[in-house]
Design a protein around this motif. Structure first.
Motif, PDB file in Angstrom:
ATOM      1  N   ARG A  48       0.840  -1.196   0.000  1.00  0.00           N
ATOM      2  CA  ARG A  48       0.000   0.000   0.000  1.00  0.00           C
ATOM      3  C   ARG A  48       0.874   1.245   0.000  1.00  0.00           C
ATOM      4  NH1 ARG A  48      -0.066   2.816   4.469  1.00  0.00           N
ATOM      5  NH2 ARG A  48      -2.121   3.672   4.049  1.00  0.00           N
ATOM      6  N   GLY A  49       0.238   2.413  -0.029  1.00  0.00           N
ATOM      7  CA  GLY A  49       0.941   3.671   0.185  1.00  0.00           C
ATOM      8  C   GLY A  49       2.001   3.983  -0.843  1.00  0.00           C
ATOM      9  N   GLU A  50       3.039   4.696  -0.377  1.00  0.00           N
ATOM     10  CA  GLU A  50       4.034   5.227  -1.313  1.00  0.00           C
ATOM     11  C   GLU A  50       4.784   4.141  -2.060  1.00  0.00           C
ATOM     12  OE1 GLU A  50       7.534   5.387  -1.432  1.00  0.00           O
ATOM     13  OE2 GLU A  50       7.948   4.275   0.405  1.00  0.00           O
ATOM     14  N   ILE A  51       5.062   3.002  -1.419  1.00  0.00           N
ATOM     15  CA  ILE A  51       5.832   1.976  -2.119  1.00  0.00           C
ATOM     16  C   ILE A  51       4.993   1.318  -3.208  1.00  0.00           C
ATOM     17  CG2 ILE A  51       5.312   0.145  -0.462  1.00  0.00           C
ATOM     18  CD1 ILE A  51       8.566   0.726  -2.517  1.00  0.00           C
ATOM     19  N   ALA A  52       3.696   1.193  -2.999  1.00  0.00           N
ATOM     20  CA  ALA A  52       2.830   0.651  -4.046  1.00  0.00           C
ATOM     21  C   ALA A  52       2.838   1.579  -5.262  1.00  0.00           C
ATOM     22  CB  ALA A  52       1.410   0.463  -3.523  1.00  0.00           C
ATOM     23  N   VAL A  53       2.739   2.875  -5.011  1.00  0.00           N
ATOM     24  CA  VAL A  53       2.793   3.857  -6.102  1.00  0.00           C
ATOM     25  C   VAL A  53       4.138   3.803  -6.806  1.00  0.00           C
ATOM     26  CG1 VAL A  53       2.801   6.336  -6.632  1.00  0.00           C
ATOM     27  CG2 VAL A  53       1.081   5.393  -5.071  1.00  0.00           C
ATOM     28  N   VAL A 107      -4.218  -4.021  -4.290  1.00  0.00           N
ATOM     29  CA  VAL A 107      -5.117  -4.536  -3.268  1.00  0.00           C
ATOM     30  C   VAL A 107      -5.279  -3.433  -2.226  1.00  0.00           C
ATOM     31  CG1 VAL A 107      -4.600  -6.965  -3.617  1.00  0.00           C
ATOM     32  CG2 VAL A 107      -3.153  -5.635  -2.074  1.00  0.00           C
ATOM     33  N   TYR A 108      -6.463  -3.384  -1.595  1.00  0.00           N
ATOM     34  CA  TYR A 108      -6.676  -2.301  -0.640  1.00  0.00           C
ATOM     35  C   TYR A 108      -7.600  -2.735   0.485  1.00  0.00           C
ATOM     36  CZ  TYR A 108     -11.137  -1.502  -3.073  1.00  0.00           C
ATOM     37  OH  TYR A 108     -12.384  -1.651  -3.627  1.00  0.00           O
ATOM     38  N   PRO A 124      -4.564   6.947  -3.343  1.00  0.00           N
ATOM     39  CA  PRO A 124      -4.045   7.131  -4.706  1.00  0.00           C
ATOM     40  C   PRO A 124      -3.483   5.860  -5.326  1.00  0.00           C
ATOM     41  CG  PRO A 124      -3.427   8.991  -3.341  1.00  0.00           C
ATOM     42  CD  PRO A 124      -4.064   7.993  -2.418  1.00  0.00           C
ATOM     43  N   HIS A 125      -2.957   4.934  -4.524  1.00  0.00           N
ATOM     44  CA  HIS A 125      -2.401   3.720  -5.129  1.00  0.00           C
ATOM     45  C   HIS A 125      -3.512   2.869  -5.758  1.00  0.00           C
ATOM     46  CE1 HIS A 125      -3.499   1.205  -1.517  1.00  0.00           C
ATOM     47  NE2 HIS A 125      -3.332   0.184  -2.335  1.00  0.00           N
ATOM     48  N   VAL A 126      -4.717   2.988  -5.236  1.00  0.00           N
ATOM     49  CA  VAL A 126      -5.861   2.265  -5.800  1.00  0.00           C
ATOM     50  C   VAL A 126      -6.252   2.868  -7.143  1.00  0.00           C
ATOM     51  CG1 VAL A 126      -8.285   1.645  -5.428  1.00  0.00           C
ATOM     52  CG2 VAL A 126      -6.670   1.628  -3.505  1.00  0.00           C
ATOM     53  N   LYS A 127      -6.221   4.189  -7.213  1.00  0.00           N
ATOM     54  CA  LYS A 127      -6.599   4.886  -8.448  1.00  0.00           C
ATOM     55  C   LYS A 127      -5.562   4.703  -9.547  1.00  0.00           C
ATOM     56  CE  LYS A 127      -8.725   8.450  -5.554  1.00  0.00           C
ATOM     57  NZ  LYS A 127      -8.651   9.877  -5.112  1.00  0.00           N
ATOM     58  N   LEU A 128      -4.311   4.588  -9.178  1.00  0.00           N
ATOM     59  CA  LEU A 128      -3.240   4.493 -10.168  1.00  0.00           C
ATOM     60  C   LEU A 128      -3.192   3.126 -10.838  1.00  0.00           C
ATOM     61  CD1 LEU A 128      -0.785   5.987 -11.412  1.00  0.00           C
ATOM     62  CD2 LEU A 128       0.603   5.030  -9.564  1.00  0.00           C
ATOM     63  N   ALA A 129      -3.632   2.089 -10.150  1.00  0.00           N
ATOM     64  CA  ALA A 129      -3.535   0.725 -10.676  1.00  0.00           C
ATOM     65  C   ALA A 129      -4.510   0.491 -11.832  1.00  0.00           C
ATOM     66  CB  ALA A 129      -3.819  -0.270  -9.558  1.00  0.00           C
ATOM     67  N   ASP A 130      -4.173  -0.478 -12.673  1.00  0.00           N
ATOM     68  CA  ASP A 130      -5.078  -0.861 -13.756  1.00  0.00           C
ATOM     69  C   ASP A 130      -6.284  -1.624 -13.217  1.00  0.00           C
ATOM     70  OD1 ASP A 130      -3.540   0.005 -16.177  1.00  0.00           O
ATOM     71  OD2 ASP A 130      -2.048  -1.334 -15.296  1.00  0.00           O
ATOM     72  N   GLU A 131      -6.068  -2.388 -12.150  1.00  0.00           N
ATOM     73  CA  GLU A 131      -7.150  -3.102 -11.474  1.00  0.00           C
ATOM     74  C   GLU A 131      -6.937  -2.969  -9.977  1.00  0.00           C
ATOM     75  OE1 GLU A 131      -7.570  -7.218 -12.784  1.00  0.00           O
ATOM     76  OE2 GLU A 131      -6.441  -6.728 -14.607  1.00  0.00           O
ATOM     77  N   HIS A 184       5.452   9.421  -2.628  1.00  0.00           N
ATOM     78  CA  HIS A 184       4.361   9.580  -1.664  1.00  0.00           C
ATOM     79  C   HIS A 184       3.075   8.970  -2.219  1.00  0.00           C
ATOM     80  CE1 HIS A 184       2.021  12.782  -3.761  1.00  0.00           C
ATOM     81  NE2 HIS A 184       3.194  13.021  -4.320  1.00  0.00           N
ATOM     82  N   CYS A 185       2.054   8.976  -1.374  1.00  0.00           N
ATOM     83  CA  CYS A 185       0.727   8.508  -1.765  1.00  0.00           C
ATOM     84  C   CYS A 185      -0.289   9.425  -1.095  1.00  0.00           C
ATOM     85  CB  CYS A 185       0.538   7.056  -1.338  1.00  0.00           C
ATOM     86  SG  CYS A 185      -0.963   6.262  -1.956  1.00  0.00           S
TER      87      CYS A 185
END
Length: 445
Positions: free
Chosen positions: A10-15, A31-32, A40-47, A367-368
């Motif tokens: 999650r968070g910055e490392i996911a981004v 995953v969230y 933001p990491h949820v929004k950035l992902a394709d799924e 960051h995220c």
């Protein structure tokens, strides 16, 4: 080649991981938890897939749920980031069972290096210098007292499976050891499911210096120089830099060669970090190995020009390293400052809603964050990393000072004022600070 990677974090490392995946044309799966629904990491992902409640054991540590999502999304590989499941042997094993590539080393290596006791044994067998101590778990406080008396105070009491400073305490008297043993053993059981404790000699006025290694499946292993990580509070890193202002060239190369020797002795594959304690005479001792990407990996990227996440992915795909040790550059100087959502005086977490967010655009910030987002109490309070690169260390310090002064995060407390105090301190600027720097020169002021 991978076509789709699930990021089990999650968070910055996911981004951070997603940005490299997009650069490489690889689709990403997020995953969230309930608390991160609008992250933001949820929004950035394709799924993106919901995996459970806000607490980590309900979501980000839910191995079965994450594996279910990986199969449903038809992910080729899983990148664990750092923390959470990144050094979980069972997770790596399940990936192998399900035919999904775990972007990291083998489960056997994770197991061996995940135990500080077993890792000490392995390094001693490989001829790597280790801090004087023991290689067996201590079952009782009475045995701990006997061992401490034999080694000589001060000593460091540690949880075998610990990390992030949890289950770790400096002990300088028998009375302190009696008080510390049970409390740290209990904390270790609660956080890591393993209450094994051990003791090693405390290296006073030490530098915490780590060596980044990369190893492919074709027998090639290199080191990407070092990172100085001695600015710590409660055994947690706060500011890191590359290269270390303390090391001379001979010690730098010697540590790199020992790190490569250690990795090769394990049959290590992928990115890893060998951490050392270095005394005032530049003697260095193995501390632990992190079998994952480090929080502070950006400073290595800045001085070498290499994308470490890309290297991890290429290695996991089976590619050999595309460069030799002699071809790895070391250009300029880099610094990273970790911004925590915490009170800068007490270090207590400061969750809440971010009302104002204004980040400088002239430096790298991992960051995220978004305005209006809520920083919850459920996860690590680190919310961003400010990374700068300069031609010299003085140049990099000045750039980091400017960037932090321009950073506005309102609605929660942050440690930005503490970071600026570090950068302004004469001892830090001299480059001769040690792991006791924050406690001795900042907190006591």
């Amino acid at each position: 080649m991978f076509s789709k990677i699930l990021i089990a974090n999650r968070g910055e490392i996911a981004v951070r991981i997603m940005k490299t995946c997009k650069k490489l044309g690889i689709q990403t799966v997020a995953v969230y938890s309930e608390a991160d629904e609008h992250s933001p990491h949820v929004k950035l992902a394709d799924e993106a897939y919901y995996i459970g409640g806000p607490r980590v054991h309900e979501s980000y540590l839910n191995l079965e749920k994450i594996m279910q999502v990986a199969k449903e999304a038809k992910a080729d590989a899983i990148h664990p980031g750092y923390g959470l499941l990144s050094e979980n042997t069972s997770f790596a094993a399940r990936c192998e069972e399900e035919g999904i590539v775990f972007i990291g080393p083998s489960k056997e290596v994770i197991t061996k290096m995940g135990s500080k006791i077993e890792s000490r044994k392995a390094m001693m067998e490989a001829g790597v210098p280790v801090v004087p101590g023991i290689t067996t778990a201590i079952p009782t406080v009475e045995e701990a007292i006997a061992i401490a008396n034999q080694i000589g105070y001060p000593v460091m009491l540690k949880a075998s499976s610990g990390g992030g400073g949890i289950g770790m305490q400096v002990v300088d008297t028998e009375q302190t050891l009696v008080q510390a043993f049970e409390s740290n053993q209990t904390r270790a059981k609660n956080f890591f499911g393993n209450g094994e404790m051990y003791i090693e000699k405390l290296i006073t006025d030490a530098h915490h210096i780590e060596i980044q290694v990369l190893a492919d499946a074709h027998g090639n292993t290199v080191y990407l120089w070092e990172r100085e990580c001695s600015v710590q509070r409660r055994n947690q890193k706060v500011i890191e830099e590359a290269s270390s202002p303390f090391l001379d060239e001979a010690t730098r190369h010697a540590m790199g060669e020992v790190a490569v020797k250690a990795a090769k002795s394990l049959g290590y594959v992928n990115a890893g970090t060998i951490e050392f304690l270095v005394d005032h005479e530049k003697n260095f001792y193995f501390l632990e190995m992190n079998t994952r990407l480090q929080v502070e990996h950006p400073v290595t990227e800045e001085i070498t020009g290499l994308d470490l996440v890309e290297q991890q992915i290429r290695i996991a795909e089976g590619h050999p390293l595309s460069f030799t040790q002699a071809e790895i550059a070391r250009n300029g100087h880099a610094l990273e400052a970790r911004i925590y959502a915490e009170d800068p005086k007490t270090f207590f977490p400061s969750p809440g809603k971010i009302h104002t967010l204004d980040l400088p655009e002239h430096v790298r910030i991992d960051h995220c964050l978004e305005e209006g987002i809520t920083i919850t109490p459920f996860y690590d309070p680190m919310i961003a990393k400010v990374i700068v690169h300069g031609a010299t260390r003085e140049d990099a310090i000045a750039k980091l000072q400017q960037a932090l002064q321009e950073t506005k995060i309102e609605g929660i407390k942050t440690n930005i004022s503490m970071l600026l105090s570090v950068l302004e301190d004469e001892t830090f600027q001299s480059g001769v600070y040690t792991t006791s720097f924050v406690q001795q020169q900042l907190i006591k002021k």
